[in-house]
Design a protein around this motif. Structure first.
Motif, PDB file in Angstrom:
ATOM      1  N   ILE B  60       0.847  -1.212   0.000  1.00 35.44           N
ATOM      2  CA  ILE B  60       0.000   0.000   0.000  1.00 35.44           C
ATOM      3  C   ILE B  60       0.881   1.260   0.000  1.00 35.44           C
ATOM      4  N   THR B  61       1.902   1.240   0.868  1.00 36.38           N
ATOM      5  CA  THR B  61       2.816   2.395   0.918  1.00 36.38           C
ATOM      6  C   THR B  61       3.503   2.590  -0.430  1.00 36.38           C
ATOM      7  N   GLY B  62       3.961   1.482  -1.016  1.00 37.05           N
ATOM      8  CA  GLY B  62       4.646   1.542  -2.308  1.00 37.05           C
ATOM      9  C   GLY B  62       3.757   2.140  -3.383  1.00 37.05           C
ATOM     10  N   ILE B  63       2.491   1.691  -3.420  1.00 38.98           N
ATOM     11  CA  ILE B  63       1.543   2.217  -4.420  1.00 38.98           C
ATOM     12  C   ILE B  63       1.359   3.716  -4.205  1.00 38.98           C
ATOM     13  N   PHE B  64       1.251   4.098  -2.945  1.00 34.15           N
ATOM     14  CA  PHE B  64       1.075   5.522  -2.627  1.00 34.15           C
ATOM     15  C   PHE B  64       2.268   6.353  -3.063  1.00 34.15           C
ATOM     16  N   VAL B  65       3.463   5.880  -2.721  1.00 34.29           N
ATOM     17  CA  VAL B  65       4.668   6.654  -3.061  1.00 34.29           C
ATOM     18  C   VAL B  65       4.860   6.706  -4.577  1.00 34.29           C
ATOM     19  N   ASP B  66       4.594   5.576  -5.226  1.00 34.17           N
ATOM     20  CA  ASP B  66       4.760   5.536  -6.682  1.00 34.17           C
ATOM     21  C   ASP B  66       3.849   6.531  -7.394  1.00 34.17           C
ATOM     22  N   SER B  67       2.698   6.810  -6.783  1.00 30.19           N
ATOM     23  CA  SER B  67       1.786   7.747  -7.446  1.00 30.19           C
ATOM     24  C   SER B  67       2.315   9.190  -7.387  1.00 30.19           C
ATOM     25  N   PHE B  68       3.323   9.440  -6.581  1.00 29.85           N
ATOM     26  CA  PHE B  68       3.900  10.798  -6.517  1.00 29.85           C
ATOM     27  C   PHE B  68       5.211  10.898  -7.282  1.00 29.85           C
ATOM     28  N   THR B  69       5.529   9.882  -8.055  1.00 23.98           N
ATOM     29  CA  THR B  69       6.762   9.924  -8.849  1.00 23.98           C
ATOM     30  C   THR B  69       6.407   9.727 -10.319  1.00 23.98           C
ATOM     31  N   ILE B  70       7.416   9.872 -11.152  1.00 27.30           N
ATOM     32  CA  ILE B  70       7.198   9.578 -12.575  1.00 27.30           C
ATOM     33  C   ILE B  70       7.224   8.062 -12.694  1.00 27.30           C
ATOM     34  N   SER B  71       6.155   7.524 -13.270  1.00 32.26           N
ATOM     35  CA  SER B  71       5.991   6.071 -13.162  1.00 32.26           C
ATOM     36  C   SER B  71       6.954   5.298 -14.053  1.00 32.26           C
TER      37      SER B  71
END
Lengths: 249, 166
Positions: B60-71
């Motif tokens: 869940i944390t990973g999905i959240f953090v990934d949404s704030f970066t360039i995928s």
């Protein structure tokens, strides 16, 4: 007797108006010969206290800037007309969206900016983002109210660029540092340190002739292809306001 | 109690994590690099929970953090592995809330996350393969490890004590 006559003659010469006429003539000749330099110098010395001051100089410069802006606009319009005729991308300065930087990550694993204009304002993925100094990146994604800008310095980010002086193309690749790498497509590019790097005038993805940076280092012997290190003219770390160019969406 | 822990972790992941990443205050940065917030938030939760729960929190944390970066590269694989390791460590060690212990674990965790992103970037972008040891990557890893090592002992140990109290 003869001696006395001579003295009288010299005396008369001194007393006569000959010298006055001679000096006046010499003065006239001098003025004519120097084209009135003395007068002009004297005039400038007398005029010095009432010459235009700093404020007036600024007015004059402002006037010059206005004149240059008008000329630039006319030239851009002319350029756009010609580009339209050649079916190339236009660079229309009227279609710009100004946006403020609301979040910045310019040194981390992902080098990006978050700006406060999004899909609602007409921002689309892939649009060009410029700041004071030139191109800084491309829009990577949008939300209704914000957009994420991928900076040119982001590792692996690639855009087409060209060297204006030598008219050679290359791929500008972000390497994480402030100095992206311009990888050339062929050898013998004759690029020199100090050459300006811009977007290609024939580009179909980016607006033409946008300043990107200045060449700082060239390695012509590199394999598989020569490259140059480019210092960007716009600094994403210091920019608070950017402009999005609408017409390449 | 478990419900309180769950609420606390959800609050930190959904509210605090995006806020930390987006605001990223300058006074909490070293050389322009902010702490690795997912590691700081995930570490205490993983230490106090069983592996399956820690792993789900990591995803869940990973999905959240990934949404704030360039995928492109993702935080999920490294956070997933770290959560399992930390959870196992937490199950077998009692005195885990020690100040330096937490800091050291956060340092190793951040280094692992950094290396994982570094490797993913190298795999994804052929241009970066010309020179594996980029000055930029070293710079980011070292700065991130230092700042996380400084922040984690305060933040993560406080979070761990709060979980324990609950």
């Amino acid at each position: 007797m003869i001696k006395a006559r001579g003295n009288i003659g010299f005396h008369l010469l001194l007393k006569s108006r000959f010298w006055v006429i001679f000096l006046f003539g010499a003065l006239l000749f001098g003025i004519r010969w120097t084209k009135g330099a003395g007068y002009l110098d004297l005039y400038s010395i007398l005029l010095k206290p009432i010459l235009p001051g700093t404020a007036q100089r600024e007015w004059i410069k402002e006037g010059e800037n206005i004149e240059r802006n008008i000329r630039l606009k006319l030239l851009e319009e002319d350029n756009n007309r010609l580009r339209r005729a050649l079916a190339l991308k236009e660079f229309n300065s009227n279609q710009r969206i100004s946006a403020a930087v609301i979040s910045r990550s310019s040194r981390n694993w992902w080098q990006l900016l978050e700006i406060n204009k999004g899909a609602k304002d007409g921002v689309v993925k892939g649009q060009t983002v410029i700041g004071p100094g030139g191109l800084i990146g491309l829009v990577d994604s949008t939300t209704p109210l914000t957009s994420r800008v991928r900076l040119l310095t982001d590792p692996g980010h690639q855009v087409g660029a060209w060297i204006y002086r030598t008219k050679r193309h290359g791929i500008l690749t972000g390497m994480g540092t402030n100095r992206p790498k311009l990888i050339f497509l062929n050898k013998n590019n004759l690029v020199k340190i100090g050459d300006a790097v811009t977007t290609s005038p024939a580009s179909t993805l980016l607006p033409p002739n946008l300043t990107i940076g200045i060449v700082q280092y060239v390695n012509e012997k590199a394999l598989p292809s020569p490259y140059a290190i480019v210092q960007l003219t716009a600094s994403p770390e210091a920019i608070d306001w950017v402009q999005i160019l609408r017409n390449n969406g | 109690m478990a419900k309180n822990n769950k609420q606390l972790s959800i609050f930190f992941i959904i509210i605090c994590l995006p806020a930390f990443i987006i605001i990223s205050p300058d006074w909490l940065k070293i050389n322009g690099i902010s702490p690795c917030w997912p590691v700081i938030l995930l570490l205490p939760f993983s230490l106090k929970n069983p592996p399956w729960r820690a792993a789900s929190a990591a995803i869940i944390t990973g999905i959240f953090v990934d949404s704030f970066t360039i995928s492109d590269a993702s935080y999920i694989p490294s956070l997933f592995l770290l959560s399992l390791v930390w959870s196992q460590y937490g199950l077998h060690n009692k005195k885990i809330e020690l100040f330096l212990n937490i800091g050291l674990m956060a340092i190793f965790g951040t280094a692992f996350v950094g290396l994982s992103i570094w490797v993913q970037k190298i795999i994804m972008y052929s241009v970066l393969r010309n020179n594996w040891f980029h000055s930029w990557s070293m710079y980011v890893v070292i700065s991130e490890v230092i700042i996380t090592g400084l922040v984690a002992p305060f933040f993560s140990s406080w979070l761990l004590l709060t979980y324990k109290k609950n």
